[in-house]
Scaffold this active site. Sequence first.
Site, PDB file in Angstrom:
ATOM      1  CD  GLU A  34     -18.266  -4.907 -41.821  1.00 19.57           C
ATOM      2  OE1 GLU A  34     -18.660  -5.058 -40.648  1.00 19.57           O
ATOM      3  OE2 GLU A  34     -17.157  -5.304 -42.231  1.00 19.57           O
ATOM      4  CB  VAL A 192      -5.554  -3.334 -25.467  1.00 18.71           C
ATOM      5  CG1 VAL A 192      -6.925  -2.733 -25.140  1.00 18.71           C
ATOM      6  CG2 VAL A 192      -5.465  -3.674 -26.950  1.00 18.71           C
ATOM      7  N   GLY A 193      -4.255  -2.726 -22.672  1.00 18.38           N
ATOM      8  CA  GLY A 193      -4.447  -2.373 -21.274  1.00 18.38           C
ATOM      9  C   GLY A 193      -3.671  -1.153 -20.849  1.00 18.38           C
ATOM     10  CD  GLU A 195      -2.196   2.052 -27.183  1.00 12.26           C
ATOM     11  OE1 GLU A 195      -3.317   2.449 -27.582  1.00 12.26           O
ATOM     12  OE2 GLU A 195      -1.321   1.628 -27.965  1.00 12.26           O
ATOM     13  N   GLY A 279      -6.886 -10.016 -23.879  1.00 11.00           N
ATOM     14  CA  GLY A 279      -6.845 -10.878 -25.055  1.00 11.00           C
ATOM     15  C   GLY A 279      -7.988 -10.643 -26.025  1.00 11.00           C
ATOM     16  CG  HIS A 461      21.859  20.386 -32.390  1.00  7.72           C
ATOM     17  ND1 HIS A 461      21.748  19.516 -31.329  1.00  7.72           N
ATOM     18  CD2 HIS A 461      21.959  21.636 -31.870  1.00  7.72           C
ATOM     19  CE1 HIS A 461      21.805  20.206 -30.203  1.00  7.72           C
ATOM     20  NE2 HIS A 461      21.933  21.498 -30.506  1.00  7.72           N
TER      21      HIS A 461
END
Length: 486
Positions: A34, A192-193, A195, A279, A461
């Site tokens: 990582e 993404v945009g 949100e 993107g 309900h």
Amino acid sequence: MSTKYDAIIIGSGQGGTPLAGAFAKAGHRTALIERTHIGGCCVNEGCTPTKTMVASGRAAYLARRGGDYGVHTSQGEANEVSVDMIKVRQRKRDIVTSFRGGNESRTQSAGVEVLMGEAAFSGSRTLRVEMNDGSVKEIEGNKIFINVGERPAPPKLEGLGSLDPSRVLDSTSIQELDVVPTHLVVIGGGYVGVEFAQLFRRLGSEVTIVQRGKQLLGREDTEVADCLTDILREDGLTVMLESEALNTLSTSSGSFDLAVQTKDKVEILHGTHILFAAGRIPNSDSLNLEAAGIKTNKKGYIETNEYLETSAEGVWALGDVKGPPAFTHISYDDFRIIQKNIISSPSATARLSTKNRLVPYVVYTDPQLGHIGLHEHEARALYPDNPKRIKVAKMPVSYVARALETDESRGMMKAVVDEETGLILGFTCLGLEGGEVMAVVQMAIMGNVGWENMRDAVWAHPSLAESLNNIWGSWNEIGHIYLFAE
């Protein structure tokens, strides 16, 4: 001298991290490579931090709406709400740190050897790892798994270099703002945009979305996308469809002018911050995949078969790096497939695969947009010579008692069914807790439960699930499901 491992996992995302732990617990010498932090995008830059911030945005939204419920603050009717962006950011950081720590401790306790550095192939199953401390390690593995994910696509806009870099944002850097932008311009109207656009509008920004396509959320059915667009505009966002950012014209202290080509003319926006959300690209370009004979498509995504095997023997790919759909739950399911096929049941005659995988997703706008199965156009493509076989039901969320009682009745529901079999092919809920309502229908699809069973079920309900009585409530004399909105 190279160090040999039974399994090497490159990238600690939501597929790679549990896979490393599973190999180590099964007695295999395992390395996890990582380069930044354990947990991958979801924990560090994606799901966890963004939904933490969305919760802050919803708190601000409800605070302003207090008067609608007969609840007033000491500020009276003005509904003015102040947002402490540093506190919002710190809350996000604290939750990310907690989640990341959990991933790190589980990885360590499993016996995984974690190498913090950047890997590149030097041969078919050999890797050169440039460690973060400046050293270099040569390693080789019997099996190698690539889980390096994606990153935001670099922005391309003439004149961008003249802007203050701190005001040019992507989906990662926007989460580190310590102030609420005065006017945020969002380039891209995808998941993404939208949100981030709604989030920062709720935090107090003026927000403009510039979307090249004819609708937001290009893969959704048109009426669903249009419904969400109406909701965002009701919330005070400016949505510019069929529009494209051309260039920045001028800048001054704390602001810039942006030229946008619409269908009819060029408009000038005066913004303070710009978010590029148009993107993402795979993190495969630094891996030297050619050295291992690993094929990619023209966009750089690693090609795999239904068992997640790459073109190189002994090398698999999982998660976003193999291409869409780029969801955390897909990455984790990739782990499940590999774990079952290679670790727990390697001799099974029937291997698990990605073929015909049922994929749910949720867009965390407010209201949420949850979807499962086929969209209407996808369902109709199954039977091009028999269009009447596909039936569609739609219903506004304002027909749902629970939504009315909570004064959260914006949105719509849509279901697609196969008339011959009675089975549900797809379902969308743009509404209060849309993701949870969608999950109920997902269970029905998984169990081959027909739409009539959903209509006739006794739901508590008042609950949101009760709406599943209503949407399939009646048929008219010619066999078409009622469109309740009409």
